[in-house]
Write a protein that holds these residues in place. Structure first.
Motif, PDB file in Angstrom:
ATOM      1  N   GLU A  46     -30.000  19.155 -27.321  1.00 51.54           N
ATOM      2  CA  GLU A  46     -28.863  18.319 -26.960  1.00 51.54           C
ATOM      3  C   GLU A  46     -27.977  19.003 -25.914  1.00 51.54           C
ATOM      4  OE1 GLU A  46     -28.321  15.981 -31.230  1.00 51.54           O
ATOM      5  OE2 GLU A  46     -27.412  17.955 -30.909  1.00 51.54           O
ATOM      6  N   THR A  47     -27.836  20.305 -26.020  1.00 47.19           N
ATOM      7  CA  THR A  47     -27.046  21.040 -25.031  1.00 47.19           C
ATOM      8  C   THR A  47     -27.654  20.909 -23.646  1.00 47.19           C
ATOM      9  OG1 THR A  47     -26.264  22.639 -26.671  1.00 47.19           O
ATOM     10  CG2 THR A  47     -26.190  23.321 -24.352  1.00 47.19           C
ATOM     11  N   GLU A  48     -28.975  21.007 -23.549  1.00 47.57           N
ATOM     12  CA  GLU A  48     -29.640  20.855 -22.252  1.00 47.57           C
ATOM     13  C   GLU A  48     -29.438  19.454 -21.695  1.00 47.57           C
ATOM     14  OE1 GLU A  48     -33.713  21.983 -22.819  1.00 47.57           O
ATOM     15  OE2 GLU A  48     -33.271  24.099 -22.484  1.00 47.57           O
ATOM     16  N   ALA A  49     -29.511  18.446 -22.575  1.00 47.19           N
ATOM     17  CA  ALA A  49     -29.293  17.070 -22.123  1.00 47.19           C
ATOM     18  C   ALA A  49     -27.855  16.882 -21.630  1.00 47.19           C
ATOM     19  CB  ALA A  49     -29.605  16.096 -23.252  1.00 47.19           C
ATOM     20  N   VAL A  50     -26.898  17.411 -22.366  1.00 49.81           N
ATOM     21  CA  VAL A  50     -25.495  17.315 -21.974  1.00 49.81           C
ATOM     22  C   VAL A  50     -25.265  17.976 -20.621  1.00 49.81           C
ATOM     23  CG1 VAL A  50     -23.188  18.219 -22.496  1.00 49.81           C
ATOM     24  CG2 VAL A  50     -24.517  17.057 -24.272  1.00 49.81           C
ATOM     25  N   GLU A  51     -25.837  19.149 -20.418  1.00 47.43           N
ATOM     26  CA  GLU A  51     -25.662  19.849 -19.147  1.00 47.43           C
ATOM     27  C   GLU A  51     -26.270  19.057 -17.989  1.00 47.43           C
ATOM     28  OE1 GLU A  51     -27.304  23.692 -19.826  1.00 47.43           O
ATOM     29  OE2 GLU A  51     -25.527  24.431 -20.901  1.00 47.43           O
ATOM     30  N   GLY A  52     -27.431  18.458 -18.231  1.00 42.64           N
ATOM     31  CA  GLY A  52     -28.037  17.622 -17.202  1.00 42.64           C
ATOM     32  C   GLY A  52     -27.167  16.432 -16.851  1.00 42.64           C
ATOM     33  N   ALA A  53     -26.555  15.810 -17.867  1.00 44.64           N
ATOM     34  CA  ALA A  53     -25.690  14.657 -17.637  1.00 44.64           C
ATOM     35  C   ALA A  53     -24.411  15.056 -16.901  1.00 44.64           C
ATOM     36  CB  ALA A  53     -25.345  13.996 -18.975  1.00 44.64           C
ATOM     37  N   LEU A  54     -23.854  16.220 -17.230  1.00 48.75           N
ATOM     38  CA  LEU A  54     -22.648  16.693 -16.555  1.00 48.75           C
ATOM     39  C   LEU A  54     -22.899  16.961 -15.074  1.00 48.75           C
ATOM     40  CD1 LEU A  54     -21.414  19.101 -19.353  1.00 48.75           C
ATOM     41  CD2 LEU A  54     -20.101  17.155 -18.484  1.00 48.75           C
ATOM     42  N   VAL A  55     -24.028  17.597 -14.773  1.00 53.43           N
ATOM     43  CA  VAL A  55     -24.391  17.844 -13.380  1.00 53.43           C
ATOM     44  C   VAL A  55     -24.571  16.515 -12.648  1.00 53.43           C
ATOM     45  CG1 VAL A  55     -26.202  18.735 -11.862  1.00 53.43           C
ATOM     46  CG2 VAL A  55     -25.411  20.107 -13.798  1.00 53.43           C
ATOM     47  N   ALA A  56     -25.201  15.536 -13.312  1.00 53.14           N
ATOM     48  CA  ALA A  56     -25.417  14.221 -12.696  1.00 53.14           C
ATOM     49  C   ALA A  56     -24.089  13.525 -12.394  1.00 53.14           C
ATOM     50  CB  ALA A  56     -26.276  13.355 -13.607  1.00 53.14           C
ATOM     51  N   LEU A  57     -23.122  13.643 -13.290  1.00 56.20           N
ATOM     52  CA  LEU A  57     -21.818  13.029 -13.046  1.00 56.20           C
ATOM     53  C   LEU A  57     -21.144  13.657 -11.833  1.00 56.20           C
ATOM     54  CD1 LEU A  57     -19.445  11.209 -13.717  1.00 56.20           C
ATOM     55  CD2 LEU A  57     -18.708  12.913 -15.428  1.00 56.20           C
ATOM     56  N   ASP A  58     -21.214  14.979 -11.717  1.00 55.71           N
ATOM     57  CA  ASP A  58     -20.619  15.637 -10.552  1.00 55.71           C
ATOM     58  C   ASP A  58     -21.306  15.202  -9.261  1.00 55.71           C
ATOM     59  OD1 ASP A  58     -18.810  16.925 -12.126  1.00 55.71           O
ATOM     60  OD2 ASP A  58     -19.409  18.953 -11.556  1.00 55.71           O
ATOM     61  N   ARG A  59     -22.615  15.057  -9.283  1.00 59.00           N
ATOM     62  CA  ARG A  59     -23.340  14.622  -8.085  1.00 59.00           C
ATOM     63  C   ARG A  59     -22.993  13.184  -7.738  1.00 59.00           C
ATOM     64  NH1 ARG A  59     -28.638  17.787  -9.891  1.00 59.00           N
ATOM     65  NH2 ARG A  59     -28.221  19.728  -8.802  1.00 59.00           N
ATOM     66  N   PHE A  60     -22.772  12.385  -8.758  1.00 64.34           N
ATOM     67  CA  PHE A  60     -22.376  11.000  -8.542  1.00 64.34           C
ATOM     68  C   PHE A  60     -21.022  10.939  -7.829  1.00 64.34           C
ATOM     69  CE2 PHE A  60     -20.227   7.139 -10.049  1.00 64.34           C
ATOM     70  CZ  PHE A  60     -21.127   6.175  -9.636  1.00 64.34           C
ATOM     71  N   VAL A  61     -20.077  11.764  -8.289  1.00 66.71           N
ATOM     72  CA  VAL A  61     -18.758  11.796  -7.668  1.00 66.71           C
ATOM     73  C   VAL A  61     -18.863  12.288  -6.230  1.00 66.71           C
ATOM     74  CG1 VAL A  61     -16.465  12.832  -7.762  1.00 66.71           C
ATOM     75  CG2 VAL A  61     -17.570  12.078  -9.869  1.00 66.71           C
ATOM     76  N   GLU A  62     -19.649  13.326  -5.998  1.00 66.88           N
ATOM     77  CA  GLU A  62     -19.842  13.844  -4.639  1.00 66.88           C
ATOM     78  C   GLU A  62     -20.428  12.767  -3.720  1.00 66.88           C
ATOM     79  OE1 GLU A  62     -22.324  17.206  -5.161  1.00 66.88           O
ATOM     80  OE2 GLU A  62     -20.786  18.396  -6.197  1.00 66.88           O
ATOM     81  N   PHE A  63     -21.421  12.036  -4.234  1.00 64.98           N
ATOM     82  CA  PHE A  63     -22.054  10.988  -3.433  1.00 64.98           C
ATOM     83  C   PHE A  63     -21.057   9.894  -3.091  1.00 64.98           C
ATOM     84  CE2 PHE A  63     -24.178   6.972  -2.824  1.00 64.98           C
ATOM     85  CZ  PHE A  63     -25.274   7.285  -2.049  1.00 64.98           C
ATOM     86  N   THR A  64     -20.309   9.433  -4.089  1.00 64.69           N
ATOM     87  CA  THR A  64     -19.391   8.333  -3.826  1.00 64.69           C
ATOM     88  C   THR A  64     -18.250   8.764  -2.911  1.00 64.69           C
ATOM     89  OG1 THR A  64     -18.299   8.799  -5.947  1.00 64.69           O
ATOM     90  CG2 THR A  64     -19.941   7.051  -5.923  1.00 64.69           C
ATOM     91  N   ASN A  65     -17.839  10.023  -2.984  1.00 66.66           N
ATOM     92  CA  ASN A  65     -16.834  10.499  -2.024  1.00 66.66           C
ATOM     93  C   ASN A  65     -17.356  10.388  -0.593  1.00 66.66           C
ATOM     94  OD1 ASN A  65     -14.439  11.203  -3.411  1.00 66.66           O
ATOM     95  ND2 ASN A  65     -15.402  13.040  -4.227  1.00 66.66           N
ATOM     96  N   ARG A  66     -18.588  10.828  -0.370  1.00 65.96           N
ATOM     97  CA  ARG A  66     -19.173  10.713   0.970  1.00 65.96           C
ATOM     98  C   ARG A  66     -19.289   9.247   1.385  1.00 65.96           C
ATOM     99  NH1 ARG A  66     -22.533  14.812  -1.101  1.00 65.96           N
ATOM    100  NH2 ARG A  66     -24.240  13.335  -1.461  1.00 65.96           N
ATOM    101  N   LEU A  67     -19.673   8.399   0.442  1.00 64.55           N
ATOM    102  CA  LEU A  67     -19.831   6.978   0.730  1.00 64.55           C
ATOM    103  C   LEU A  67     -18.508   6.345   1.138  1.00 64.55           C
ATOM    104  CD1 LEU A  67     -21.475   4.309   0.648  1.00 64.55           C
ATOM    105  CD2 LEU A  67     -20.869   4.164  -1.784  1.00 64.55           C
ATOM    106  N   TYR A  68     -17.449   6.578   0.374  1.00 63.77           N
ATOM    107  CA  TYR A  68     -16.167   5.951   0.658  1.00 63.77           C
ATOM    108  C   TYR A  68     -15.503   6.539   1.898  1.00 63.77           C
ATOM    109  CZ  TYR A  68     -16.893   3.872  -3.882  1.00 63.77           C
ATOM    110  OH  TYR A  68     -17.429   3.182  -4.933  1.00 63.77           O
TER     111      TYR A  68
END
Length: 211
Positions: A74-96
């Motif tokens: 579960e810790t590995e899954a949580v870490e993967g999801a946290l990294v994905a959220l940060d990448r999502f924010v980075e992507f949307t910042n570039r988009l906007y």
């Protein structure tokens, strides 16, 4: 979801697009999609960046809190999801910041309602020549739920996103920007889909983050 433009208040409504749409996304799923359960991925092997290329071998795991008693899987899954959220924010910042132009690769970081909303927000920004100034940020991440038993692995993350770090403008803006100091809290559902973690839904929780 309001999408009006022209004043600071209207831009803040579109900021709802920037987070509610940006940090949120049901792809219209094809009939042949595989809904079979998948094993919980690690946070490093499965992650991909916003261009679809394999990410760095050891991405930075942002700090987080949780009341859940996580095992190693579960810790590995949580870490993967946290990294994905940060990448999502980075992507949307570039988009906007690009006014909706830099949309290529959105499918690698978003799915579901979030994908639909980000695409719609990009179209609105292009149509109305709107851009974002500043950066959307997330802080005080808290893992509220994890499900590795369903058809898709899922992690729910709550986070604050201060409004004062960004605003939206159009070429016709003439009025001074009115500062917005609110600090709303959102919950993000992150799913493991098509071999990587993706933000699939964002839900507004409250206007001010809990202290």
């Amino acid at each position: 979801m309001k999408t009006g433009l022209g004043t600071r208040t209207r831009h803040r409504a579109t900021a709802g697009i920037a987070l509610t749409a940006a940090l949120a996304l049901p792809l219209v799923l094809s009939g042949c999609e595989d809904h079979s359960p998948v094993a919980a991925p690690t946070s490093t092997r499965q992650a991909k960046d916003s261009s679809g290329s394999p990410a760095d071998a050891e991405p930075t795991i942002p700090p987080y809190e949780t009341d859940l008693d996580l095992n190693a899987e579960e810790t590995e899954a949580v870490e993967g999801a946290l990294v994905a959220l940060d990448r999502f924010v980075e992507f949307t910042n570039r988009l906007y910041e690009s006014g909706g132009a830099k949309i290529a690769g959105v499918e690698t970081i978003a799915a579901g309602e979030s994908l639909e909303e980000v695409n719609a927000a990009a179209e609105t920004m292009l149509d109305q020549s709107q851009t974002m100034v500043g950066q959307v940020t997330v802080e005080r991440r808290s893992v509220s739920e994890i499900d590795l038993e369903g058809q898709e692995n899922a992690v729910s993350i709550r986070a604050c996103s201060p409004s004062e770090t960004y605003h939206f403008v159009t070429p016709s803006d003439t009025a001074p920007i009115r500062e917005d100091t609110s600090n709303p809290e959102f919950e993000f559902q992150v799913l493991f889909r098509d071999s990587s973690w993706k933000v699939a839904k964002q839900t507004w929780v409250r206007e001010e983050c809990a202290s």
